[in-house]
Scaffold this motif. Structure first.
Motif, mmCIF file in Angstrom:
data_model
loop_
_atom_site.group_PDB
_atom_site.id
_atom_site.type_symbol
_atom_site.label_atom_id
_atom_site.label_comp_id
_atom_site.label_asym_id
_atom_site.label_seq_id
_atom_site.Cartn_x
_atom_site.Cartn_y
_atom_site.Cartn_z
ATOM 1 N N ARG A 9 -55.222 34.701 -12.293
ATOM 2 C CA ARG A 9 -55.162 33.422 -13.019
ATOM 3 C C ARG A 9 -53.868 33.294 -13.836
ATOM 4 N NH1 ARG A 9 -61.298 31.678 -14.728
ATOM 5 N NH2 ARG A 9 -62.288 32.391 -12.809
ATOM 6 N N SER A 10 -53.474 34.385 -14.458
ATOM 7 C CA SER A 10 -52.227 34.341 -15.218
ATOM 8 C C SER A 10 -51.049 34.058 -14.295
ATOM 9 C CB SER A 10 -52.006 35.668 -15.945
ATOM 10 O OG SER A 10 -53.043 35.898 -16.878
ATOM 11 N N THR A 11 -51.090 34.664 -13.110
ATOM 12 C CA THR A 11 -50.013 34.432 -12.150
ATOM 13 C C THR A 11 -50.007 32.985 -11.679
ATOM 14 O OG1 THR A 11 -50.213 36.726 -11.432
ATOM 15 C CG2 THR A 11 -48.977 35.236 -10.007
ATOM 16 N N GLN A 12 -51.185 32.421 -11.449
ATOM 17 C CA GLN A 12 -51.250 31.009 -11.060
ATOM 18 C C GLN A 12 -50.540 30.133 -12.093
ATOM 19 O OE1 GLN A 12 -55.793 30.996 -10.243
ATOM 20 N NE2 GLN A 12 -55.007 29.391 -8.931
ATOM 21 N N GLU A 13 -50.852 30.384 -13.349
ATOM 22 C CA GLU A 13 -50.246 29.584 -14.422
ATOM 23 C C GLU A 13 -48.730 29.755 -14.464
ATOM 24 O OE1 GLU A 13 -54.055 30.297 -17.457
ATOM 25 O OE2 GLU A 13 -52.005 30.657 -18.143
ATOM 26 N N LEU A 14 -48.303 31.003 -14.403
ATOM 27 C CA LEU A 14 -46.870 31.262 -14.536
ATOM 28 C C LEU A 14 -46.077 30.745 -13.338
ATOM 29 C CD1 LEU A 14 -47.108 34.720 -16.238
ATOM 30 C CD2 LEU A 14 -45.921 32.711 -17.142
ATOM 31 N N LEU A 15 -46.642 30.850 -12.147
ATOM 32 C CA LEU A 15 -45.946 30.321 -10.973
ATOM 33 C C LEU A 15 -45.775 28.815 -11.107
ATOM 34 C CD1 LEU A 15 -47.483 32.266 -7.939
ATOM 35 C CD2 LEU A 15 -45.255 32.580 -9.005
ATOM 36 N N ALA B 220 -51.921 36.211 -3.653
ATOM 37 C CA ALA B 220 -53.299 35.948 -4.081
ATOM 38 C C ALA B 220 -53.366 34.687 -4.935
ATOM 39 C CB ALA B 220 -53.832 37.149 -4.860
ATOM 40 N N ALA B 221 -52.397 34.535 -5.825
ATOM 41 C CA ALA B 221 -52.389 33.377 -6.728
ATOM 42 C C ALA B 221 -52.146 32.078 -5.963
ATOM 43 C CB ALA B 221 -51.319 33.564 -7.803
ATOM 44 N N ILE B 222 -51.198 32.110 -5.045
ATOM 45 C CA ILE B 222 -50.872 30.904 -4.278
ATOM 46 C C ILE B 222 -52.061 30.487 -3.411
ATOM 47 C CG2 ILE B 222 -49.410 29.987 -2.429
ATOM 48 C CD1 ILE B 222 -47.096 31.616 -3.578
ATOM 49 N N ARG B 223 -52.703 31.476 -2.784
ATOM 50 C CA ARG B 223 -53.879 31.153 -1.962
ATOM 51 C C ARG B 223 -54.955 30.493 -2.806
ATOM 52 N NH1 ARG B 223 -54.156 36.754 1.539
ATOM 53 N NH2 ARG B 223 -52.968 36.023 3.345
ATOM 54 N N ARG B 224 -55.183 31.038 -3.961
ATOM 55 C CA ARG B 224 -56.197 30.479 -4.847
ATOM 56 C C ARG B 224 -55.864 29.046 -5.233
ATOM 57 N NH1 ARG B 224 -59.387 32.823 -8.907
ATOM 58 N NH2 ARG B 224 -59.415 34.667 -7.581
ATOM 59 N N THR B 225 -54.614 28.837 -5.638
ATOM 60 C CA THR B 225 -54.198 27.494 -6.053
ATOM 61 C C THR B 225 -54.318 26.495 -4.910
ATOM 62 O OG1 THR B 225 -52.663 28.418 -7.681
ATOM 63 C CG2 THR B 225 -52.289 26.141 -7.009
ATOM 64 N N ALA B 226 -53.943 26.929 -3.715
ATOM 65 C CA ALA B 226 -54.028 26.029 -2.552
ATOM 66 C C ALA B 226 -55.480 25.621 -2.298
ATOM 67 C CB ALA B 226 -53.434 26.704 -1.325
ATOM 68 N N LEU C 273 -46.006 34.179 2.309
ATOM 69 C CA LEU C 273 -46.138 33.360 1.102
ATOM 70 C C LEU C 273 -46.108 31.870 1.429
ATOM 71 C CD1 LEU C 273 -43.911 35.315 -1.472
ATOM 72 C CD2 LEU C 273 -46.398 35.187 -1.373
ATOM 73 N N ARG C 274 -45.364 31.500 2.469
ATOM 74 C CA ARG C 274 -45.272 30.088 2.828
ATOM 75 C C ARG C 274 -46.543 29.582 3.512
ATOM 76 N NH1 ARG C 274 -43.928 27.317 7.066
ATOM 77 N NH2 ARG C 274 -43.294 29.143 8.253
ATOM 78 N N ALA C 275 -47.243 30.464 4.205
ATOM 79 C CA ALA C 275 -48.419 30.064 4.986
ATOM 80 C C ALA C 275 -49.432 29.209 4.209
ATOM 81 C CB ALA C 275 -49.093 31.297 5.579
ATOM 82 N N PRO C 276 -49.814 29.596 2.997
ATOM 83 C CA PRO C 276 -50.790 28.766 2.283
ATOM 84 C C PRO C 276 -50.272 27.360 1.984
ATOM 85 C CG PRO C 276 -50.596 30.930 1.261
ATOM 86 C CD PRO C 276 -49.494 30.833 2.264
ATOM 87 N N LEU C 277 -48.970 27.232 1.747
ATOM 88 C CA LEU C 277 -48.404 25.907 1.490
ATOM 89 C C LEU C 277 -48.492 25.061 2.749
ATOM 90 C CD1 LEU C 277 -45.010 26.975 -0.171
ATOM 91 C CD2 LEU C 277 -47.306 27.044 -1.138
ATOM 92 N N ASP C 278 -48.071 25.671 3.860
ATOM 93 C CA ASP C 278 -48.087 24.984 5.141
ATOM 94 C C ASP C 278 -49.500 24.521 5.475
ATOM 95 O OD1 ASP C 278 -47.314 24.032 7.555
ATOM 96 O OD2 ASP C 278 -47.006 25.978 8.510
ATOM 97 N N GLU C 279 -50.423 25.429 5.305
ATOM 98 C CA GLU C 279 -51.814 25.145 5.649
ATOM 99 C C GLU C 279 -52.357 24.013 4.769
ATOM 100 O OE1 GLU C 279 -55.964 25.345 6.124
ATOM 101 O OE2 GLU C 279 -55.062 25.993 4.234
ATOM 102 N N MET C 280 -52.078 24.098 3.477
ATOM 103 C CA MET C 280 -52.580 23.100 2.527
ATOM 104 C C MET C 280 -52.025 21.693 2.826
ATOM 105 S SD MET C 280 -53.506 21.579 -0.352
ATOM 106 C CE MET C 280 -52.842 20.184 -1.241
#
Lengths: 223, 223
Positions: B25-31, B68-74, B126-133
């Motif tokens: 969660r902290s990583t999600q926020e900071l990213l 992990a953070a990016i996947r969660r956010t997506a 790392l790009r995969a979750p963005l692409d998928e979303m």
DNA sequence: GTCTATATGTGGATAGAC
DNA sequence: GTCTATCCACATATAGAC
């Protein structure tokens, strides 16, 4: 014989420029590629082929150099956009020319990118060129659309300011979608979509030739 | 008495979670706030209130944790979008709900932002979750528009895929324009513009109520 | 599992020689 | 003007104690 004894690194394509100019151009490139936080003075110096002393002589530091680079890039973008928007043709044609102009989509917009950089946005000085550039762009597109409405080419109900913002946003958002997909297709699709919507605002009773439905938008995008 | 003897830093709002979850969660926020390059492991640890050993026990390093953070956010974003797009109403209403939903515009899109980060885009993982979303989003909007066309609500000539890309791009580009201006107005204008264009595609002979011309789009945007 | 100590490179800037 | 030497802080990771 020259007293200059340090052709240490010929910076590929900037040979005949002064150190200050080479620094600005190298910074422009690096800011585009890596953003502000991702760009180190060291990387700039290496690309420009100059030493640290040279940089700190001409600029007070990283942010000062970035300011010069961002201002330069913003001016360049303005000129490129104006070339499309000031071209002859209908309002639709001119907006289409802007949207379809050749772009290296996957590299993204050098100005739009700065928008995602915390240090840039939080500094009033660094943000100013971005604000000015995008403000100008939206006003300029709105002007073109207003001419289209006044001339009867476009529907009277069209809101020039809102649609201008939409057009500018489609370009910036198109970059985002394309980079996420590592493919220019979403950019092209977004442009095609907004052009089709705009084309349906043409009255058909315009002085100029009514715009045909936009084609597949096969702009020659580079990678 | 518990053997645990290190409540060193109660991480404000994550007190009762495990270290792994706090790290994500902290990583999600900071990213979101600083991007990938701008986010250091140290900053993550401080926000999560854990030590380094804890992080390197659960994750192999910064990029693994970011994944992990990016996947969660997506996933979170997908759920939020689906809530709007799956709502009852006309196709126009559902797309409008997505566009007008409450957003903290000046913070930008946590997923779209990753798109501007070199290290993220260059890593296939790392790009995969963005692409998928974003791929999912465009397909989902296109589905809604297709339903609108099939049901006679929207003009038959409308290209659902292209307009879906336009809609997604307007949101992402709206963030860019708003951050450049340090003002939500350009975002709102861009949304208003695309909704007005879309509204003009309504046949008026639809089964459902024809959408009124979109109002001033006074969505309750936070700062 | 979680902590602290340690290690090596780089970030960003200053000092002062040529 | 431009260069090199030097400085301190931080980024990222490893080692090993508890």
């Amino acid at each position: 014989m020259d007293t200059q004894e340090h052709p240490s690194a010929p910076p590929a394509g900037q040979q005949r420029l002064g150190a200050q100019e080479r620094l600005v151009r190298s910074t422009q490139e690096l800011l585009w590629e890596r953003g502000y936080v991702g760009t180190s003075p060291k990387a700039i110096l290496e690309r420009a082929g100059v030493g640290q002393g040279s940089m700190y002589h001409h600029f007070s530091g990283k942010s000062d150099l970035a300011l010069a680079a961002i201002r330069r890039t913003a001016e360049d973008m303005k000129a490129a956009a104006e070339e499309c928007l000031a071209a002859p043709g209908t309002a639709y044609d001119r907006v289409a020319a802007y949207l379809l102009r050749e772009r290296r989509v996957l590299r993204g917009c050098p100005i739009g990118r700065m928008t995602q950089d915390r240090d840039v946005v939080r500094s009033a000085e660094l943000r100013a060129p971005l604000d000015e550039m995008f403000g100008w762009l939206q006003e300029r597109i709105a002007e073109v659309l207003t001419e289209g409405v006044r001339g009867g080419e476009l529907a009277a109900g069209l809101d020039p300011e809102a649609v201008a913002a939409t057009v500018a946003a489609v370009v910036q958002g198109g970059y985002v979608l394309a980079r996420a997909a590592d493919d220019t297709a979403p950019f092209d699709a977004a442009v095609r979509g907004v052009l089709a919507l705009l084309a349906s605002q043409a009255t058909g009773s315009a002085p100029g030739p009514a715009p045909a439905a936009p084609g597949p938008a096969q702009a020659p995008h580079g990678r």
